[in-house]
Scaffold this motif. Structure first.
Motif, PDB file in Angstrom:
ATOM      1  N   UNK A  95      33.531  31.550   6.428  1.00  0.00           N
ATOM      2  CA  UNK A  95      34.595  31.912   7.381  1.00  0.00           C
ATOM      3  C   UNK A  95      34.643  31.004   8.610  1.00  0.00           C
ATOM      4  N   UNK A  96      33.535  30.370   8.965  1.00  0.00           N
ATOM      5  CA  UNK A  96      33.478  29.516  10.153  1.00  0.00           C
ATOM      6  C   UNK A  96      33.567  28.023   9.810  1.00  0.00           C
ATOM      7  N   UNK A  97      32.929  27.622   8.699  1.00  0.00           N
ATOM      8  CA  UNK A  97      32.829  26.187   8.388  1.00  0.00           C
ATOM      9  C   UNK A  97      33.531  25.797   7.094  1.00  0.00           C
ATOM     10  N   UNK A  98      34.056  26.746   6.366  1.00  0.00           N
ATOM     11  CA  UNK A  98      34.572  26.473   5.032  1.00  0.00           C
ATOM     12  C   UNK A  98      35.650  25.413   4.958  1.00  0.00           C
ATOM     13  N   UNK A 108      25.886  20.572  16.212  1.00  0.00           N
ATOM     14  CA  UNK A 108      26.482  21.451  17.237  1.00  0.00           C
ATOM     15  C   UNK A 108      27.339  22.544  16.604  1.00  0.00           C
ATOM     16  N   UNK A 109      27.951  22.243  15.446  1.00  0.00           N
ATOM     17  CA  UNK A 109      28.726  23.276  14.762  1.00  0.00           C
ATOM     18  C   UNK A 109      27.821  24.398  14.267  1.00  0.00           C
ATOM     19  N   UNK A 110      26.638  24.039  13.788  1.00  0.00           N
ATOM     20  CA  UNK A 110      25.693  25.048  13.322  1.00  0.00           C
ATOM     21  C   UNK A 110      25.111  25.832  14.495  1.00  0.00           C
ATOM     22  N   UNK A 111      24.890  25.157  15.609  1.00  0.00           N
ATOM     23  CA  UNK A 111      24.411  25.853  16.803  1.00  0.00           C
ATOM     24  C   UNK A 111      25.410  26.928  17.216  1.00  0.00           C
ATOM     25  N   UNK A 112      26.706  26.588  17.219  1.00  0.00           N
ATOM     26  CA  UNK A 112      27.744  27.553  17.580  1.00  0.00           C
ATOM     27  C   UNK A 112      27.786  28.712  16.579  1.00  0.00           C
ATOM     28  N   UNK A 155      18.104  22.589  13.138  1.00  0.00           N
ATOM     29  CA  UNK A 155      17.912  23.649  14.120  1.00  0.00           C
ATOM     30  C   UNK A 155      16.471  24.150  14.090  1.00  0.00           C
ATOM     31  N   UNK A 156      16.024  24.699  15.192  1.00  0.00           N
ATOM     32  CA  UNK A 156      14.677  25.253  15.322  1.00  0.00           C
ATOM     33  C   UNK A 156      14.778  26.704  15.772  1.00  0.00           C
ATOM     34  N   UNK A 157      13.645  27.320  16.064  1.00  0.00           N
ATOM     35  CA  UNK A 157      13.647  28.705  16.537  1.00  0.00           C
ATOM     36  C   UNK A 157      14.365  28.855  17.870  1.00  0.00           C
ATOM     37  N   UNK A 158      14.498  27.765  18.617  1.00  0.00           N
ATOM     38  CA  UNK A 158      15.228  27.849  19.886  1.00  0.00           C
ATOM     39  C   UNK A 158      16.682  28.225  19.634  1.00  0.00           C
ATOM     40  N   UNK A 159      17.247  27.763  18.517  1.00  0.00           N
ATOM     41  CA  UNK A 159      18.628  28.092  18.182  1.00  0.00           C
ATOM     42  C   UNK A 159      18.729  29.320  17.268  1.00  0.00           C
TER      43      UNK A 159
END
Length: 453
Positions: A95-98, A108-112, A155-159
């Motif tokens: 739904x967000x990246x398809x 940055x897209x995955x962070x969001x 990404x890490x645990x921070x995200x």
């Protein structure tokens, strides 16, 4: 095959685009860096070829949704949890990246995306990490297929946040009491086929897939001391979760249940006697017109979960999972004195890593049987389970206690003759928790229950 040429001090690439026409593009390298430019040209041509294979000239750039569809198709038959992967992508990622082009997705897209999922609070932390794991595998394979130059999954645990239970107190309560296990395998309100399923999970510590895929040929009742279950597959995958076969001694109570089931219960639901190739707990006949697995075929985890929820409601027990029966067997067996190191060989298979002495130790079959036999679980004839109200102070002292402190009382049925449903039960013993009134030491039938030898 494209080529490299100079424009001044800069190196340019000449190659055929997805439409088959020659085109030029700066390489980003200067004279003297021809080796790096040739590698960039090779990667570019590989990526163009991969995109052409995915239909880019006709359908446009390969999107995350289009690649995910092909990726899931390729995982069928190779990865047991591909349906779960499909569900996580469909509900949380696509739904967000398809609609994005696969090569346009950046970290940055995955962070969001994962920030939104965390803020919504509808996804448990462990589920969040599982979703990321699926996405990471998808982009890893896209990189291997030359569809992207690098994976954005850094990404890490921070995200993502910590990989912990959403409810820290839940895991301590994810276990059944001894009385609850015995109710699930014997209460007449539970259908016989599900009693057998719960017994395989709660007495033999089988995972659901292992119980669903178990066939009569995997049960050898002629082995010394105790019978033997060969745990070689989960569902019909041909291997277990750990990809290693293990052997589980059949507890006497489970042996009695399986004997009665094979002689009477199984033929009743299938209309014939079982063969070695038949499933031990196949699907019974449908009771409604809704979609479901065909009669006689393998059970699904979803089907069993829905029935377990209903069975727990019927018995007046709080909600838990089927997998918690496996934890119950291990917990009760160790409480009853089973050795951890030997019991683990029956329930989990030997570890690949460990101390050298563990890797060089092989226990005889009799030793495994001795530890499993320590589990004190029996089939009782039961009347309905009665839930008693708790005092407010008791509820405060034992909130959600897994040891039955929620006030569950079991009333044991009293009969004057041996029940036909339990032909193997032969011994009467007095229940010590219900001593005779008046100090009499003579056992009374009204305070007795049956033990399975």
């Amino acid at each position: 095959m494209g080529s490299i040429y100079k424009r001044g001090n800069k190196l340019w690439l000449r190659f055929k685009g997805p439409d088959g026409k020659w085109t030029q593009s700066p390489s980003g390298f200067e004279s003297g860096q021809e080796k790096q430019a040739r590698e960039a040209l090779r990667q570019l041509e590989d990526r163009i070829a991969a995109n052409v294979e995915f239909g880019e000239p006709e359908k446009g750039p390969v999107t995350v949704a289009r690649y995910a569809q092909r990726w899931l198709e390729q995982r069928q038959g190779l990865v047991a949890g591909w349906k779960t992967d499909e569900s996580r992508l469909r509900h949380h990622v696509l739904p967000h990246l398809g609609e994005m082009a696969l090569e346009d997705v950046r970290p940055r897209h995955l962070v969001d995306l994962f920030r939104k999922l965390r803020v919504q609070g509808t996804v448990a932390p462990k589920t969040l990490h599982n979703i990321y794991g699926v996405l990471k595998a998808l982009f890893r394979d896209a990189h291997l297929a030359d569809l992207v130059t690098t994976s954005p999954c850094i990404l890490t645990e921070h995200q993502l946040g910590e990989n912990v239970d959403k409810d820290p107190a839940w895991r301590a309560t994810a276990v059944y009491t001894r009385d609850e296990l015995e109710a699930l395998i014997a209460d007449p309100r539970i259908p016989p086929d599900r009693q057998v399923l719960y017994a395989l999970q709660g007495i033999a510590a089988l995972r659901h897939g292992e119980a669903a895929g178990l066939r009569w040929q995997h049960y050898d009742s002629s082995t010394p001391v105790l019978g033997r279950l060969v745990i070689a597959t989960s569902y019909d995958k041909g291997h277990t979760k750990t990809k290693r076969t293990r052997y589980m001694p059949v507890h006497p109570t489970l042996a009695a249940i399986l004997a009665e089931w094979k002689l009477k219960g199984w033929p009743e639901i299938m209309g014939r006697t079982p063969t070695p190739e038949d499933l031990v707990v196949p699907m019974p006949r449908p009771t409604n017109r809704g979609p479901r697995v065909e009669h006689g075929r393998m059970r699904t985890d979803h089907h069993s979960y829905k029935r377990l929820v209903k069975d727990l409601e019927v018995l007046g027990l709080r909600h838990r999972r089927g997998h918690d029966l496996r934890r119950t067997m291990i917990s009760l067996a160790r409480t009853d004195g089973a050795r951890k190191d030997i019991l683990e060989l029956c329930t989990h298979t030997p570890r690949k890593s460990g101390s050298a002495i563990d890797l060089y130790t092989t226990f005889p079959w009799e030793a495994l049987c001795a530890e499993v036999a320590k589990l004190k679980v029996q089939r009782h004839e039961r009347s309905q389970l009665v839930r008693l109200p708790l005092a407010a102070s008791a509820e405060k002292e034992n909130p959600g206690s897994p040891d039955g402190a929620r006030g569950l009382a079991t009333s044991l049925a009293t009969v004057s003759r041996k029940a036909e449903s339990f032909p193997e039960d032969t011994v009467w013993r007095r229940r010590e928790s219900n001593p005779q009134q008046g100090g009499s030491k003579t056992p009374s039938r009204s305070r007795c229950y049956r033990l399975t030898p």
